[in-house]
Design a protein around this motif. Structure first.
Motif, mmCIF file in Angstrom:
data_model
loop_
_atom_site.group_PDB
_atom_site.id
_atom_site.type_symbol
_atom_site.label_atom_id
_atom_site.label_comp_id
_atom_site.label_asym_id
_atom_site.label_seq_id
_atom_site.Cartn_x
_atom_site.Cartn_y
_atom_site.Cartn_z
ATOM 1 N N UNK A 7 43.798 19.307 10.765
ATOM 2 C CA UNK A 7 43.926 17.779 9.918
ATOM 3 C C UNK A 7 45.227 17.669 9.189
ATOM 4 N N UNK A 8 45.356 17.303 8.045
ATOM 5 C CA UNK A 8 46.364 17.456 7.280
ATOM 6 C C UNK A 8 46.542 18.420 6.432
ATOM 7 N N UNK A 9 45.847 19.602 6.498
ATOM 8 C CA UNK A 9 45.947 20.535 5.605
ATOM 9 C C UNK A 9 47.143 21.592 6.321
ATOM 10 N N UNK A 10 47.694 22.522 5.326
ATOM 11 C CA UNK A 10 48.578 23.251 6.049
ATOM 12 C C UNK A 10 48.396 24.336 6.866
ATOM 13 N N UNK A 11 46.788 24.642 7.133
ATOM 14 C CA UNK A 11 46.416 25.969 7.623
ATOM 15 C C UNK A 11 46.677 25.482 9.549
ATOM 16 N N UNK A 12 47.093 26.553 10.318
ATOM 17 C CA UNK A 12 47.298 26.422 11.696
ATOM 18 C C UNK A 12 46.199 27.271 12.175
ATOM 19 N N UNK A 13 45.696 26.668 13.205
ATOM 20 C CA UNK A 13 44.667 27.315 13.825
ATOM 21 C C UNK A 13 44.751 27.263 15.549
ATOM 22 N N UNK A 147 40.075 27.136 2.271
ATOM 23 C CA UNK A 147 39.675 25.590 2.812
ATOM 24 C C UNK A 147 38.392 25.445 2.901
ATOM 25 N N UNK A 148 38.097 24.211 2.902
ATOM 26 C CA UNK A 148 36.541 23.767 3.160
ATOM 27 C C UNK A 148 36.562 22.897 4.144
ATOM 28 N N UNK A 149 35.350 23.040 4.600
ATOM 29 C CA UNK A 149 34.760 22.307 5.915
ATOM 30 C C UNK A 149 33.191 21.934 5.981
ATOM 31 N N UNK A 150 32.861 21.101 6.842
ATOM 32 C CA UNK A 150 31.443 20.884 7.121
ATOM 33 C C UNK A 150 31.093 20.922 8.421
ATOM 34 N N UNK A 151 29.776 20.758 8.779
ATOM 35 C CA UNK A 151 29.553 21.061 10.455
ATOM 36 C C UNK A 151 28.342 20.051 10.479
ATOM 37 N N UNK A 152 28.381 19.218 11.285
ATOM 38 C CA UNK A 152 27.201 18.065 11.824
ATOM 39 C C UNK A 152 26.957 17.651 10.721
ATOM 40 N N UNK A 153 27.987 16.658 9.868
ATOM 41 C CA UNK A 153 27.599 15.912 8.815
ATOM 42 C C UNK A 153 27.896 14.438 9.470
ATOM 43 N N UNK A 170 38.452 17.049 -8.080
ATOM 44 C CA UNK A 170 38.250 18.596 -7.779
ATOM 45 C C UNK A 170 39.552 18.781 -6.998
ATOM 46 N N UNK A 171 40.022 20.316 -7.287
ATOM 47 C CA UNK A 171 41.492 20.316 -6.545
ATOM 48 C C UNK A 171 41.207 20.628 -4.894
ATOM 49 N N UNK A 172 39.985 21.154 -4.565
ATOM 50 C CA UNK A 172 39.709 21.186 -3.062
ATOM 51 C C UNK A 172 39.212 20.160 -2.392
ATOM 52 N N UNK A 173 39.343 19.778 -1.098
ATOM 53 C CA UNK A 173 38.850 18.912 -0.321
ATOM 54 C C UNK A 173 38.361 19.227 0.922
ATOM 55 N N UNK A 174 37.563 18.576 1.724
ATOM 56 C CA UNK A 174 37.314 18.870 3.064
ATOM 57 C C UNK A 174 38.400 18.573 3.831
ATOM 58 N N UNK A 175 38.732 19.565 4.704
ATOM 59 C CA UNK A 175 39.753 19.504 5.801
ATOM 60 C C UNK A 175 39.542 19.762 7.140
ATOM 61 N N UNK A 200 42.523 12.661 7.429
ATOM 62 C CA UNK A 200 42.999 14.045 7.626
ATOM 63 C C UNK A 200 42.180 15.064 7.774
ATOM 64 N N UNK A 201 41.084 14.773 8.182
ATOM 65 C CA UNK A 201 39.934 15.946 8.681
ATOM 66 C C UNK A 201 40.239 16.246 10.020
ATOM 67 N N UNK A 202 40.351 17.648 10.373
ATOM 68 C CA UNK A 202 40.522 17.910 11.549
ATOM 69 C C UNK A 202 39.164 18.431 12.204
ATOM 70 N N UNK A 203 39.175 18.487 13.852
ATOM 71 C CA UNK A 203 37.947 18.681 14.385
ATOM 72 C C UNK A 203 38.097 20.111 14.872
#
Length: 342
Positions: A7-13, A147-153, A170-175, A200-203
């Motif tokens: 997404x728009x986070x700084x984390x590479x996967x 980092x935070x995420x959701x599944x099947x929302x 909140x400081x954190x958000x769903x990415x 900016x939420x990645x899948x």
């Protein structure tokens, strides 16, 4: 192995994530599981997905054991919380109590001080959303979750979490979002994907092979091959038989010439198809043998032509499910959801 920003986070996967649902601790033993994870690392996969409920904790333990010799900062570990991990009244859902206790238990099983991505495995209709978000935010502040995420929302549930998180400061958000997505199951396309792109939420999509159906190994008019998920013991056959059908299997065999023309296996074609979708950052694969990992990981970096995608759509036609309501039907945590159903 190519990597993408989540997404728009700084984390590479890594474009291919290795996941161990219905495999480690269930379909395959410890030695085979360790061999599959080593094959994933050899293929350049750096992102690993699991959950506290997989094999009732055994999947996290095997993954932690396999990654122990690896430099922690060189891999990204994702796990989940929500589904039943016990028979007690607080052993499921997204209450503060269950989130905190489950996170600490996952960290112990994984043998790590933190997880890179912590995901709400489903939406919990029985717990106030602010309680859930504040608990997640506290874990981020404590350094136990990055980092935070959701599944099947559903899209409205994701939007509600974004709005509430902003209102709470909140400081954190769903990415990240982890939905089911493949050539046949496209229910996230009408609502979830557009929302996530704008937010900016990645899948990180699971079941890109539709439980192995898109590999072409299940043939019309024939019993499932020996050693396949559909012929195994445990819960796997219950999941995969939901998508088996003669018409479907006949259409999938029509995809084989397209895969051959592209120089790909059927599995590689299906995985590359998911990765071509804008907003999809990684496809989660599972495996029972190391050679499956190696084959599927080779789909990373493959770019399918628009003409090929049009031909795929023409073959699958009315068998493709795009109804966004199907996400809501599948994902809600219901009272009395048993551990066996998780």
């Amino acid at each position: 192995m190519d990597h993408r920003r989540l997404g728009r986070s700084g984390l590479n996967v890594s474009e291919i994530t290795y996941g161990n649902w219905l495999t480690h601790g269930e379909l395959v033993g410890r030695d085979s599981a360790l061999a599959c994870i080593r094959a994933a690392l050899d293929a350049g996969i750096s992102t690993f997905d699991t959950a506290d409920v997989y094999a009732f904790g055994a999947a996290e333990e095997v993954l932690g054991e396999a990654l122990r010799p690896v430099r922690r900062s060189s891999v990204e570990i994702a796990t989940k919380v929500c589904l039943p991990t016990g028979d007690g009244p607080n052993d499921q859902g997204l209450s503060r109590k269950h989130i905190m206790e489950s996170c600490h238990a996952s960290l112990r099983r994984l043998g790590t001080d933190y997880v890179d991505l912590y995901q709400a495995h489903r939406f919990d209709e029985r717990t106030a959303l602010d309680e859930t978000l504040i608990a997640f935010d506290d874990l981020v502040r404590q350094g136990k979750v990055l980092y935070l995420g959701v599944s099947e929302w559903t899209a409205p549930q994701i939007q509600a979490a974004l709005d509430l998180g902003e209102g709470l400061g909140l400081r954190s958000r769903i990415v990240a979002n982890q939905p089911q997505y493949n050539m046949l199951w496209r229910v996230i396309e009408p609502e979830v994907l557009p929302l996530c792109r704008s937010a900016g939420i990645g899948q990180m999509v699971f079941q890109p092979l539709a439980q192995g159906v898109l590999t072409g190994k299940y043939l019309p008019g024939r019993p499932p091959p020996q050693g396949s998920r559909a012929s195994s013991a445990g819960r796997a056959p219950r999941f995969i038989r939901r998508v088996l059908g003669e018409t479907l299997l006949e259409r999938i065999q029509q995809l084989r010439p397209l895969a051959d023309e592209a120089g790909l296996s059927m599995a590689q074609l299906a995985i590359a198809w998911t990765l071509r979708q804008e907003g999809v950052n990684s496809a989660i694969i599972g495996a029972t043998r190391p050679e499956q990992v190696t084959e599927n990981a080779a789909a990373a970096g493959v770019r399918l032509s628009d003409d090929l995608v049009v031909k795929i759509d023409a073959i699958l036609g009315d068998l493709v499910d795009r109804d966004p309501a199907k996400t809501a039907q599948m994902m809600a945590v219901k009272a009395g959801w048993s551990r066996e159903e998780a």
